[in-house]
Design an enzyme around this catalytic site. Structure first.
Site, PDB file in Angstrom:
ATOM      1  N   GLU A 289     -42.587 -89.973  25.499  1.00 20.90           N
ATOM      2  CA  GLU A 289     -41.482 -89.003  25.337  1.00 20.90           C
ATOM      3  C   GLU A 289     -41.747 -87.766  25.908  1.00 20.90           C
ATOM      4  OE1 GLU A 289     -43.160 -88.022  21.245  1.00 20.90           O
ATOM      5  OE2 GLU A 289     -41.966 -89.586  20.344  1.00 20.90           O
ATOM      6  N   PRO A 290     -41.703 -87.961  27.364  1.00 25.30           N
ATOM      7  CA  PRO A 290     -41.706 -86.869  28.356  1.00 25.30           C
ATOM      8  C   PRO A 290     -40.444 -85.777  28.175  1.00 25.30           C
ATOM      9  CG  PRO A 290     -41.250 -88.504  29.514  1.00 25.30           C
ATOM     10  CD  PRO A 290     -41.128 -89.057  28.308  1.00 25.30           C
ATOM     11  N   GLY A 291     -40.929 -84.595  28.250  1.00 26.06           N
ATOM     12  CA  GLY A 291     -39.776 -83.514  28.102  1.00 26.06           C
ATOM     13  C   GLY A 291     -39.942 -82.460  29.640  1.00 26.06           C
ATOM     14  N   ARG A 292     -40.994 -81.929  29.435  1.00 26.84           N
ATOM     15  CA  ARG A 292     -41.082 -80.838  30.497  1.00 26.84           C
ATOM     16  C   ARG A 292     -41.350 -81.183  31.913  1.00 26.84           C
ATOM     17  NH1 ARG A 292     -44.108 -76.009  29.673  1.00 26.84           N
ATOM     18  NH2 ARG A 292     -45.049 -77.020  27.889  1.00 26.84           N
ATOM     19  N   CYS A 359     -36.823 -53.954  24.273  1.00 25.54           N
ATOM     20  CA  CYS A 359     -37.544 -53.062  23.793  1.00 25.54           C
ATOM     21  C   CYS A 359     -39.036 -53.887  23.201  1.00 25.54           C
ATOM     22  CB  CYS A 359     -36.731 -52.362  22.701  1.00 25.54           C
ATOM     23  SG  CYS A 359     -35.248 -51.390  23.539  1.00 25.54           S
ATOM     24  N   GLU A 360     -39.613 -54.415  24.004  1.00 21.84           N
ATOM     25  CA  GLU A 360     -40.777 -54.861  23.463  1.00 21.84           C
ATOM     26  C   GLU A 360     -41.765 -54.897  24.748  1.00 21.84           C
ATOM     27  OE1 GLU A 360     -42.003 -56.651  20.595  1.00 21.84           O
ATOM     28  OE2 GLU A 360     -40.038 -56.500  19.870  1.00 21.84           O
ATOM     29  N   TYR A 387     -37.950 -75.628  28.390  1.00 27.92           N
ATOM     30  CA  TYR A 387     -38.548 -74.353  27.697  1.00 27.92           C
ATOM     31  C   TYR A 387     -38.019 -73.187  28.103  1.00 27.92           C
ATOM     32  CZ  TYR A 387     -41.065 -78.434  26.040  1.00 27.92           C
ATOM     33  OH  TYR A 387     -41.348 -79.602  25.735  1.00 27.92           O
TER      34      TYR A 387
END
Ligand code: PLP
Length: 432
Positions: A289-292, A359-360, A387
């Site tokens: 199940e690769p994603g990245r 604003c963080e 992501y």
């Protein structure tokens, strides 16, 4: 030996992104041209890079019984899903929404595995009606829930149990999922009992066993440790008379953000298959199940410098992308390479913190980067294909970025820029 200057420089780990003189190219298009044509912030994906990764996996698998299930939480754009479906990939989904995307992309539900630590009745029912390959189950209470929903629908549920093998993938704690303390999976010590319970529930069909230990993994050992533990369990479970049709070994293969040297898909698949062979299990049907590693280095986030600002302490480049567009730096203190779309001669280079307007204080995209910048310059944040957009939000009432797929000299808009109307439309003014 220095390269002849007429040859483009490939950026390491980014096969389709080159610098031709001062110009950053994505396939055959200058990044700056894409920014002016489609606006910023803009996600740009290279079709060629996605297809190279897809082919690297297919070549790694060759004629072995290994099936590929793209984990679409990394990047779930419909066009990306269509590309992978055309390459014969199935999918790993973690919500009813992701299942709907996969079906919308025209993929076959029979190649879909449904993972996730808390599936609702509605999600389970949708998965069973669609005819997914398997539900990856993370607790015995979930087994009972699936059995009940399956009984109500009259559709038997194919299930695998996700085992928590208690191995340390040696990655960021937020993306380690196979440790004892993690919320994921069923402890190895309880797995045998859980399978026995599966066999007693009349609406369940045991399909296999599942493990996923984390993400951005750059070594093979944690995978092999997990596989060994899974194989020990397989032996125990099958000696109880329960047949496991497949072993789902999850995803998590890392990519090069900075100077990591993760295994290639071929090295990963070879190592797994060799270990299976060595333990007399070479015949087993494997799912990955690769994603990245499929999309991560195929994408960049383009943004424009709004303001250059120097405080008593440091220099800031305030850009028009922010943590709502790309959360990884704020969430994991992740480092992603930042390249100017058009490089300057370096004579005005300073050490900048590249930050967004949100604003963080956690809203930064890169810290202490040596850059020669003017206001209005375009920057490319690399390794943003996974992501990135998938985690984008509307924090600070910021519409989400547009997405473009580049194929050679052509560019197609595959994700419209959100408008303020889109954001306001779903809310109702006070009526009471
Ligand atoms: C996130 C996830 C993956 C994919 O992980 P990558 O690091 O993107 O390869 C695979 N399987 C499951 C169950 C996941 O949650």
């Amino acid at each position: 030996m220095s390269r002849p200057s007429h040859l483009p420089d490939t950026l390491p780990g980014h096969p389709m992104i080159t610098r031709q003189g001062a110009t950053l190219m994505i396939e055959s298009l200058p990044a700056s041209e894409l920014a002016s044509r489609f606006g910023t912030p803009l996600y740009v994906y290279s079709r060629g890079a996605i297809e190279l990764a897809a082919r690297a996996y297919a070549d790694a698998v060759r004629d072995r019984p290994v099936a590929l299930r793209y984990a679409l939480k990394a990047n779930s754009n419909l066009a990306v899903l269509q590309l992978l479906a055309r390459h014969g990939w199935g999918f790993d989904v973690v919500s009813g929404g992701e299942l709907a995307r996969v079906l919308e992309a025209g993929a076959d539900a029979g190649g879909v595995v449904f993972s996730g630590v808390g599936k609702t009745d509605a999600e389970i029912a949708a998965a069973l009606r669609a005819g997914v390959q398997c539900l990856n189950v993370e607790s015995t209470s979930e087994l009972q829930r699936i059995d009940r929903v399956a009984g109500e629908l009259g559709i038997p549920a194919p299930v695998s149990l996700r085992i928590n093998p208690d191995v340390d993938p040696r990655t960021h704690p937020y993306i380690s999922t196979g440790l004892r303390s993690s919320k994921f999976g069923i402890a190895q010590a309880q797995a045998r009992q859980a399978y026995a319970q599966c066999a007693r529930l009349s609406n369940l069909r045991v399909a296999g066993i599942d493990v996923h230990i984390g993400s951005q993994i750059t070594e093979l050992e944690p995978y092999l440790d997990a596989l060994d533990r899974v194989l020990d369990l397989v032996h125990d479970i099958e000696s109880d008379g329960i047949r496991l049709h497949h072993l789902d070994l999850g995803g998590g293969l890392g990519i090069r953000y900075a100077d990591e040297n993760p295994p290639t898909p071929a090295q990963w698949v070879d190592a797994l298959c060799e270990r299976l062979q060595a333990r007399g299990q070479g015949h087993r049907q494997i799912l990955l199940e690769p994603g990245r590693s499929v999309v991560g280095n195929a994408g960049v986030l383009l943004c424009e410098v709004i303001t250059l600002k120097s405080t008593l302490d440091r220099h800031f480049a305030v850009v028009d992308a922010a943590m709502n567009d790309l959360m990884r730096p704020a969430l994991y203190e992740a480092w992603q390479r930042i390249e100017p779309a058009q490089s300057r001669d370096g004579s005005h280079a300073l050490t900048y913190d590249v930050v967004g307007p949100v604003c963080e204080s956690g809203d930064w995209l890169g810290r202490e980067r040596q850059l020669d910048l003017r206001e209005g310059d375009v920057l490319a944040i690399l390794s943003a294909g996974a992501y990135g957009m998938a985690m984008a939000s509307n924090y600070n009432t910021r519409p989400r970025a547009a997405e473009v797929l580049v194929d050679g000299e052509r560019a197609q808009l595959i994700g419209e820029r959100e408008t303020l109307q889109d954001l306001l439309r779903r809310e109702h003014k006070l009526q009471l």
